[in-house]
Design an enzyme around this catalytic site. Structure first.
Site, mmCIF file in Angstrom:
data_model
loop_
_atom_site.group_PDB
_atom_site.id
_atom_site.type_symbol
_atom_site.label_atom_id
_atom_site.label_comp_id
_atom_site.label_asym_id
_atom_site.label_seq_id
_atom_site.Cartn_x
_atom_site.Cartn_y
_atom_site.Cartn_z
ATOM 1 N N ASN A 217 85.948 90.426 29.145
ATOM 2 C CA ASN A 217 84.672 89.993 29.718
ATOM 3 C C ASN A 217 84.246 88.693 29.029
ATOM 4 O OD1 ASN A 217 81.886 89.625 30.083
ATOM 5 N ND2 ASN A 217 81.681 91.732 30.770
ATOM 6 N N ASP B 260 81.645 86.713 29.728
ATOM 7 C CA ASP B 260 80.231 86.322 29.854
ATOM 8 C C ASP B 260 79.674 85.691 28.591
ATOM 9 O OD1 ASP B 260 80.299 87.629 32.263
ATOM 10 O OD2 ASP B 260 79.207 89.396 31.568
ATOM 11 N N HIS B 261 80.134 86.217 27.447
ATOM 12 C CA HIS B 261 79.510 85.796 26.185
ATOM 13 C C HIS B 261 79.805 84.348 25.828
ATOM 14 C CE1 HIS B 261 77.779 89.674 25.315
ATOM 15 N NE2 HIS B 261 78.851 90.160 25.916
ATOM 16 N N ARG C 280 72.004 76.628 24.462
ATOM 17 C CA ARG C 280 71.601 75.213 24.350
ATOM 18 C C ARG C 280 71.466 74.539 25.712
ATOM 19 N NH1 ARG C 280 72.151 73.067 19.054
ATOM 20 N NH2 ARG C 280 71.547 71.064 19.874
ATOM 21 N N HIS D 94 80.108 89.025 34.773
ATOM 22 C CA HIS D 94 78.926 89.675 35.342
ATOM 23 C C HIS D 94 77.993 88.579 35.854
ATOM 24 C CE1 HIS D 94 75.505 92.841 34.634
ATOM 25 N NE2 HIS D 94 75.463 92.315 35.846
ATOM 26 N N ARG E 162 74.709 88.083 36.924
ATOM 27 C CA ARG E 162 73.428 88.809 36.926
ATOM 28 C C ARG E 162 72.467 88.164 37.908
ATOM 29 N NH1 ARG E 162 72.369 92.361 32.490
ATOM 30 N NH2 ARG E 162 70.243 92.292 33.276
ATOM 31 N N ARG F 232 71.473 84.733 33.780
ATOM 32 C CA ARG F 232 71.199 84.345 32.396
ATOM 33 C C ARG F 232 72.423 83.824 31.646
ATOM 34 N NH1 ARG F 232 70.272 90.189 29.524
ATOM 35 N NH2 ARG F 232 68.643 90.383 31.097
ATOM 36 N N HIS F 233 73.622 84.148 32.135
ATOM 37 C CA HIS F 233 74.797 83.544 31.485
ATOM 38 C C HIS F 233 75.752 82.946 32.524
ATOM 39 C CE1 HIS F 233 76.069 87.663 32.196
ATOM 40 N NE2 HIS F 233 75.462 88.153 31.124
ATOM 41 N N GLU G 208 81.351 91.874 38.126
ATOM 42 C CA GLU G 208 80.304 92.890 38.031
ATOM 43 C C GLU G 208 79.040 92.327 38.654
ATOM 44 O OE1 GLU G 208 79.675 93.491 33.906
ATOM 45 O OE2 GLU G 208 81.663 94.297 33.552
ATOM 46 N N THR H 213 71.544 94.264 27.686
ATOM 47 C CA THR H 213 72.838 94.452 28.335
ATOM 48 C C THR H 213 72.715 95.677 29.245
ATOM 49 O OG1 THR H 213 75.207 94.784 27.950
ATOM 50 C CG2 THR H 213 73.721 95.818 26.384
ATOM 51 N N THR H 214 73.771 95.970 30.023
ATOM 52 C CA THR H 214 73.693 97.074 30.984
ATOM 53 C C THR H 214 73.504 98.393 30.241
ATOM 54 O OG1 THR H 214 75.333 95.795 32.194
ATOM 55 C CG2 THR H 214 74.789 97.961 33.072
ATOM 56 N N GLU I 78 84.137 103.117 36.442
ATOM 57 C CA GLU I 78 84.189 102.666 35.045
ATOM 58 C C GLU I 78 83.189 103.515 34.267
ATOM 59 O OE1 GLU I 78 84.205 98.463 34.283
ATOM 60 O OE2 GLU I 78 83.417 98.744 32.247
ATOM 61 N N HIS J 289 81.978 99.192 27.390
ATOM 62 C CA HIS J 289 80.666 98.934 26.807
ATOM 63 C C HIS J 289 80.641 99.281 25.323
ATOM 64 C CE1 HIS J 289 76.445 98.064 26.511
ATOM 65 N NE2 HIS J 289 76.567 97.514 27.690
ATOM 66 N N GLY J 290 80.411 98.266 24.542
ATOM 67 C CA GLY J 290 80.239 98.460 23.103
ATOM 68 C C GLY J 290 81.526 98.780 22.363
ATOM 69 N N GLY K 183 83.932 92.830 26.075
ATOM 70 C CA GLY K 183 83.408 91.467 26.010
ATOM 71 C C GLY K 183 82.911 91.062 24.644
ATOM 72 N N GLN K 184 81.763 91.598 24.292
ATOM 73 C CA GLN K 184 81.033 91.111 23.120
ATOM 74 C C GLN K 184 81.902 91.041 21.873
ATOM 75 O OE1 GLN K 184 79.421 92.187 20.160
ATOM 76 N NE2 GLN K 184 78.060 90.428 20.079
HETATM 77 N N1 PXP Z 1 81.843 96.931 31.507
HETATM 78 C C1 PXP Z 1 80.658 96.736 32.129
HETATM 79 C C2 PXP Z 1 80.462 97.339 33.477
HETATM 80 C C3 PXP Z 1 79.646 95.964 31.532
HETATM 81 O O1 PXP Z 1 78.478 95.783 32.160
HETATM 82 C C4 PXP Z 1 79.896 95.377 30.273
HETATM 83 C C5 PXP Z 1 78.853 94.525 29.632
HETATM 84 O O2 PXP Z 1 78.650 93.381 30.384
HETATM 85 C C6 PXP Z 1 81.145 95.600 29.676
HETATM 86 C C7 PXP Z 1 82.092 96.401 30.301
HETATM 87 C C8 PXP Z 1 81.515 94.974 28.366
HETATM 88 O O3 PXP Z 1 80.692 95.451 27.349
HETATM 89 P P1 PXP Z 1 80.746 94.787 25.909
HETATM 90 O O4 PXP Z 1 80.330 93.359 26.067
HETATM 91 O O5 PXP Z 1 79.786 95.607 25.117
HETATM 92 O O6 PXP Z 1 82.169 94.904 25.424
#
Ligand code: PXP
Length: 260
Positions: free
Chosen positions: A6, A8-9, A17, A42, A44, A48-49, A69, A99-100, A150, A213-214, A235-236
């Protein structure tokens, strides 16, 4: 086990910035070279990103399948149908969330969700639903005719962080260590059992199972051990690690933990 990265970050950093870099588009060839299986973004509703132009360019230029997403809002589904990613993962969205936060509501009458799925499938886009690991959500997803689910691993990740991470003491988004360690440990094991049971339940029903997620290199092993889960979207933690190691090495480090 398949890895969706992911990205997005990367755009989160750019938006801090409101400048032109880092550009998430530059990550595509690195992800591919590092052995990622999928690019996840994602779009959104508040943009925002990831912006529309990012999504358009990423879907057009990525050599890897793109998992987009988005929320079930009509505007987002119209964009998805136009951009034609390989897969759309429908997620719940709240404006104020960092976050979601939880899975999509899939039980009971869900006319908007049903319509969104039909529109996406009519455009030959695979559909996945981001859901909490409950039997009801899985059975409702199956009834809705999607190819993928998922499973939201956020509760697992939070319990893990409370028990083993010093984040529990400092970060506002992670609940404080309010319960005795033994209780948290029991809850963590229960959550792993729930994810295992529900992933298996979904697979038996013929659904393909992703999770995310996480997830971090620390908390991944228990999730990797769940046979029914085919793919993780992360992602993160990958992007955070890449600041120090570079993106290619960060993906290699995660891929190494995903080997079964
Ligand atoms: N899967 C989904 C559906 C998500 O919404 C996210 C967060 O955007 C992730 C996976 C990835 O989560 P993380 O950034 O915490 O790894």
């Amino acid at each position: 086990m398949l890895l969706g990265v992911n990205i997005d970050h990367i755009a989160v950093l750019r938006e801090a910035r409101r400048v032109a870099d880092p550009d998430p588009l530059d990550a595509l060839s690195i992800c591919k070279r590092a052995g990622a299986d999928q690019i996840t973004i994602h779009l959104r509703e508040d943009r925002r990103h990831i912006h529309d132009s990012d999504a358009r360019d990423i879907i057009r230029l990525s050599a890897l399948p793109v998992n987009l997403e988005c929320a079930t809002a009509e505007e987002m589904i119209a964009i998805a149908c136009e951009l034609q990613p390989h897969r759309v993962t429908l997620v719940p969205e709240k404006r104020q969330e960092v976050t979601t936060e939880g899975g999509l509501a899939v039980t009971g009458s869900q006319p908007r969700l049903t319509h969104a799925i039909q529109q996406l499938q009519a455009h030959e886009i695979e559909v996945s639903l981001f859901i909490d690991p409950t039997a009801e959500a899985i059975e409702a997803s199956k009834a809705l005719g999607v190819e993928w689910i998922e499973l939201h691993t956020g509760r697992y990740a939070n319990l893990y962080a409370m028990l083993y991470g010093n984040l529990a003491k400092t970060h506002h988004s992670i609940p404080k260590l309010a319960l005795p360690r033994a209780t948290l440990k029991a809850q963590l094991h229960e959550e792993i059992a729930t994810l295992t049971t529900q992933a298996t339940h979904a697979k038996v029903l013929g659904l393909r199972v992703a999770a995310g997620h996480g997830l971090t290199t620390h908390n991944l092993p228990a999730i990797v051990a769940i046979e029914a889960i085919e793919e993780l979207n992360i992602g993160q933690s990958i992007i955070a690690r890449s600041i120090y190691t570079g993106l290619e090495q960060a993906i290699h480090d995660f891929k190494a933990v995903l080997i079964r």
